[in-house]
Design a protein around this motif. Sequence first.
Motif, PDB file in Angstrom:
ATOM      1  N   SER A  81       0.821  -1.213   0.000  1.00  0.00           N
ATOM      2  CA  SER A  81       0.000   0.000   0.000  1.00  0.00           C
ATOM      3  C   SER A  81       0.852   1.260   0.000  1.00  0.00           C
ATOM      4  O   SER A  81       0.461   2.278  -0.577  1.00  0.00           O
ATOM      5  CB  SER A  81      -0.937   0.009   1.214  1.00  0.00           C
ATOM      6  OG  SER A  81      -0.213   0.198   2.420  1.00  0.00           O
ATOM      7  N   CYS A  82       2.012   1.188   0.654  1.00  0.00           N
ATOM      8  CA  CYS A  82       2.888   2.364   0.661  1.00  0.00           C
ATOM      9  C   CYS A  82       3.353   2.689  -0.751  1.00  0.00           C
ATOM     10  O   CYS A  82       3.281   3.842  -1.199  1.00  0.00           O
ATOM     11  CB  CYS A  82       4.089   2.111   1.575  1.00  0.00           C
ATOM     12  SG  CYS A  82       3.665   1.896   3.302  1.00  0.00           S
ATOM     13  N   GLY A  83       3.840   1.670  -1.460  1.00  0.00           N
ATOM     14  CA  GLY A  83       4.286   1.899  -2.829  1.00  0.00           C
ATOM     15  C   GLY A  83       3.159   2.282  -3.757  1.00  0.00           C
ATOM     16  O   GLY A  83       3.287   3.199  -4.575  1.00  0.00           O
ATOM     17  N   VAL A  84       2.035   1.588  -3.653  1.00  0.00           N
ATOM     18  CA  VAL A  84       0.904   1.880  -4.527  1.00  0.00           C
ATOM     19  C   VAL A  84       0.352   3.269  -4.246  1.00  0.00           C
ATOM     20  O   VAL A  84       0.017   4.030  -5.161  1.00  0.00           O
ATOM     21  CB  VAL A  84      -0.201   0.818  -4.353  1.00  0.00           C
ATOM     22  CG1 VAL A  84      -1.458   1.215  -5.108  1.00  0.00           C
ATOM     23  CG2 VAL A  84       0.287  -0.533  -4.843  1.00  0.00           C
ATOM     24  N   GLY A  85       0.244   3.624  -2.968  1.00  0.00           N
ATOM     25  CA  GLY A  85      -0.280   4.942  -2.625  1.00  0.00           C
ATOM     26  C   GLY A  85       0.599   6.059  -3.147  1.00  0.00           C
ATOM     27  O   GLY A  85       0.120   6.994  -3.802  1.00  0.00           O
ATOM     28  N   LEU A  86       1.894   5.965  -2.874  1.00  0.00           N
ATOM     29  CA  LEU A  86       2.815   7.001  -3.350  1.00  0.00           C
ATOM     30  C   LEU A  86       2.867   7.023  -4.868  1.00  0.00           C
ATOM     31  O   LEU A  86       2.877   8.085  -5.493  1.00  0.00           O
ATOM     32  CB  LEU A  86       4.206   6.742  -2.776  1.00  0.00           C
ATOM     33  CG  LEU A  86       4.333   6.849  -1.254  1.00  0.00           C
ATOM     34  CD1 LEU A  86       5.692   6.362  -0.793  1.00  0.00           C
ATOM     35  CD2 LEU A  86       4.083   8.272  -0.793  1.00  0.00           C
ATOM     36  N   GLY A  87       2.899   5.827  -5.466  1.00  0.00           N
ATOM     37  CA  GLY A  87       2.930   5.766  -6.923  1.00  0.00           C
ATOM     38  C   GLY A  87       1.676   6.315  -7.554  1.00  0.00           C
ATOM     39  O   GLY A  87       1.724   6.996  -8.585  1.00  0.00           O
ATOM     40  N   ARG A 258      -1.218  14.402  -0.996  1.00  0.00           N
ATOM     41  CA  ARG A 258      -2.678  14.585  -1.024  1.00  0.00           C
ATOM     42  C   ARG A 258      -3.342  13.562  -1.929  1.00  0.00           C
ATOM     43  O   ARG A 258      -4.420  13.043  -1.613  1.00  0.00           O
ATOM     44  CB  ARG A 258      -3.015  15.996  -1.507  1.00  0.00           C
ATOM     45  CG  ARG A 258      -4.517  16.279  -1.589  1.00  0.00           C
ATOM     46  CD  ARG A 258      -4.788  17.715  -1.993  1.00  0.00           C
ATOM     47  NE  ARG A 258      -4.372  17.992  -3.361  1.00  0.00           N
ATOM     48  CZ  ARG A 258      -5.122  17.723  -4.440  1.00  0.00           C
ATOM     49  NH1 ARG A 258      -6.311  17.157  -4.297  1.00  0.00           N
ATOM     50  NH2 ARG A 258      -4.683  18.010  -5.649  1.00  0.00           N
ATOM     51  N   LEU A 259      -2.706  13.259  -3.055  1.00  0.00           N
ATOM     52  CA  LEU A 259      -3.281  12.289  -3.983  1.00  0.00           C
ATOM     53  C   LEU A 259      -2.950  10.852  -3.602  1.00  0.00           C
ATOM     54  O   LEU A 259      -3.753   9.938  -3.850  1.00  0.00           O
ATOM     55  CB  LEU A 259      -2.767  12.570  -5.402  1.00  0.00           C
ATOM     56  CG  LEU A 259      -3.207  13.898  -6.016  1.00  0.00           C
ATOM     57  CD1 LEU A 259      -2.453  14.159  -7.313  1.00  0.00           C
ATOM     58  CD2 LEU A 259      -4.707  13.913  -6.276  1.00  0.00           C
ATOM     59  N   GLY A 260      -1.775  10.644  -3.020  1.00  0.00           N
ATOM     60  CA  GLY A 260      -1.341   9.286  -2.732  1.00  0.00           C
ATOM     61  C   GLY A 260      -1.745   8.760  -1.377  1.00  0.00           C
ATOM     62  O   GLY A 260      -1.970   7.555  -1.221  1.00  0.00           O
ATOM     63  N   PHE A 261      -1.868   9.640  -0.389  1.00  0.00           N
ATOM     64  CA  PHE A 261      -2.168   9.177   0.973  1.00  0.00           C
ATOM     65  C   PHE A 261      -3.510   8.454   1.066  1.00  0.00           C
ATOM     66  O   PHE A 261      -3.594   7.398   1.714  1.00  0.00           O
ATOM     67  CB  PHE A 261      -2.130  10.358   1.947  1.00  0.00           C
ATOM     68  CG  PHE A 261      -2.256   9.952   3.391  1.00  0.00           C
ATOM     69  CD1 PHE A 261      -1.198   9.331   4.039  1.00  0.00           C
ATOM     70  CD2 PHE A 261      -3.428  10.181   4.093  1.00  0.00           C
ATOM     71  CE1 PHE A 261      -1.311   8.947   5.367  1.00  0.00           C
ATOM     72  CE2 PHE A 261      -3.550   9.802   5.414  1.00  0.00           C
ATOM     73  CZ  PHE A 261      -2.484   9.185   6.056  1.00  0.00           C
ATOM     74  N   PRO A 262      -4.587   8.951   0.445  1.00  0.00           N
ATOM     75  CA  PRO A 262      -5.841   8.187   0.499  1.00  0.00           C
ATOM     76  C   PRO A 262      -5.720   6.792  -0.096  1.00  0.00           C
ATOM     77  O   PRO A 262      -6.277   5.830   0.443  1.00  0.00           O
ATOM     78  CB  PRO A 262      -6.814   9.058  -0.307  1.00  0.00           C
ATOM     79  CG  PRO A 262      -6.273  10.442  -0.184  1.00  0.00           C
ATOM     80  CD  PRO A 262      -4.779  10.267  -0.197  1.00  0.00           C
ATOM     81  N   ALA A 263      -4.991   6.662  -1.218  1.00  0.00           N
ATOM     82  CA  ALA A 263      -4.798   5.332  -1.810  1.00  0.00           C
ATOM     83  C   ALA A 263      -3.988   4.447  -0.875  1.00  0.00           C
ATOM     84  O   ALA A 263      -4.246   3.241  -0.752  1.00  0.00           O
ATOM     85  CB  ALA A 263      -4.106   5.457  -3.162  1.00  0.00           C
ATOM     86  N   MET A 264      -2.993   5.043  -0.200  1.00  0.00           N
ATOM     87  CA  MET A 264      -2.196   4.289   0.752  1.00  0.00           C
ATOM     88  C   MET A 264      -3.060   3.779   1.901  1.00  0.00           C
ATOM     89  O   MET A 264      -2.994   2.598   2.283  1.00  0.00           O
ATOM     90  CB  MET A 264      -1.064   5.175   1.292  1.00  0.00           C
ATOM     91  CG  MET A 264      -0.083   4.445   2.193  1.00  0.00           C
ATOM     92  SD  MET A 264       1.106   5.571   2.976  1.00  0.00           S
ATOM     93  CE  MET A 264       1.818   6.337   1.534  1.00  0.00           C
ATOM     94  N   ILE A 265      -3.892   4.657   2.442  1.00  0.00           N
ATOM     95  CA  ILE A 265      -4.778   4.266   3.544  1.00  0.00           C
ATOM     96  C   ILE A 265      -5.762   3.201   3.084  1.00  0.00           C
ATOM     97  O   ILE A 265      -6.054   2.232   3.804  1.00  0.00           O
ATOM     98  CB  ILE A 265      -5.533   5.493   4.076  1.00  0.00           C
ATOM     99  CG1 ILE A 265      -4.559   6.484   4.724  1.00  0.00           C
ATOM    100  CG2 ILE A 265      -6.600   5.077   5.085  1.00  0.00           C
ATOM    101  CD1 ILE A 265      -3.809   5.923   5.906  1.00  0.00           C
TER     102      ILE A 265
END
Length: 465
Positions: A81-87, A258-265
């Motif tokens: 999730s960390c990689g996917v969120g940031l990516g 802002r864009l990646g943190f929700p995906a990470m969560i």
Amino acid sequence: MNDKNISAQSVACADMPATTLPEEKRGLLGAFLLFMLPVLLDCVLQSLSGTISNIYIGHLLGAKDLAAASTFYPLLLVLVSCGVGLGTGASVLVGQKWGAGAFDQARTAVAAAISLSIVFGGAIAIFGQWGVIPMLWLFSVPTEIAGPAEAYCRIFLAGTPALVLLITVAITLRGAGDNIRPLAMMGVQILISIVATPVLIVSPLGVSGAAVTGIVGWIVSLVFVGCWLRVSQHPLAPCRAMMRELLPAPVVLRSVVRLGFPAMIEIATQGLAEVILVGRINSFGPDMTAAYGLFTQTLTYIEFPGMAVGITVSVLCSHAIGARQPGRARAVLRVGFIVGLMVTGLLASIVSFEPAWVSGLFTSDPQVMIIANHAFRAVMWSAVLLSLGGILGAAMRANGDTIPPMAIMLGCILMIELPAGYLFAKTYGAWGVWLGYTASFSSIFLASALYWLLIWRHRPLTPIG
């Protein structure tokens, strides 16, 4: 993908009219499939990498070692999730800037994502070592597999920086319209897995040899793609300018977060939910744990094609939005939804109607096969709905709308998947655990479809910043 072709496609995209004619829709379907198929192959190979390891472990070592390796899967989701969120956060910016022809700004977004990946991955690798024992206790890992499971988790966690960085690089390259290099990176990992895994797992490392193989594959793949980008003089190749931008400007950093943190969560919550459910699964014994490993591996073959469609929708929509072509962006979503339904529906049907053949690829243990076959029949059809909900969420993220998909996922997991999984398991025993997945997957699709129908499709599609 040839770099000149990438640039030419971006320029051509910028010159297209905002409306989409029937002829253009047919052309869009061809472009969609042309981009999606390498991504789909990449996703299948990604799943195949784990499948190869599990097949080797299951047949060369046995069901207990397979169960030991399977205990790490929920935590792997949290790490990924960390990689996917940031990516994802960077990919939206990269896609829109790429569609607008602003390649330097795209590189700046990639550099910000890389720096965050290194920090997050390093923190997980260091502090995760102290959390292995509590994690195994939380998972209710059976005593007879606790030792191998602990060793496997510790080695895997040590390689987290490479894993997170690898995922981030692959996603951001796709954001720039490059679907070939991520595929080649996965090919390198597959080759290393095929050659090294059987050698290492029969060594004194045992099941931990599979984790060592994975880490080696990640590192070699990163070096390989970095050299390839440099040789081809790609705008996103490692260079002095990118090195300076590893300390990103606050405005770029805020946008990526802002864009990646929700995906990470969102993905981390899925992993934490799996942690809770796998604890319940492990309480039914090693056979149930081994069957869970087969279930998760097979489920990825249903989910990954849907993910490939979602990635394609996100990339092509972000390019169209960056080029200020909202009509084309909406057409991309329509094409993606139809393609996703056809592909995932076909695969789910195969697994549902021939479960014994699928489970027999992993193990010959009859009890494990019986449990896995039931899981396949109970869950796989609803995985189609999950993939369709993910495709809708991908289009939303391409427009910078990251909060609604996250809220839908969190709500369905917390209010439906976990309570349903617990209640069904308590009422029906081991057979009822799988029904929590079915309830959750269905509700995610229904909530996403309602949000799209009532709100999102009426919103303007405009570039970020």
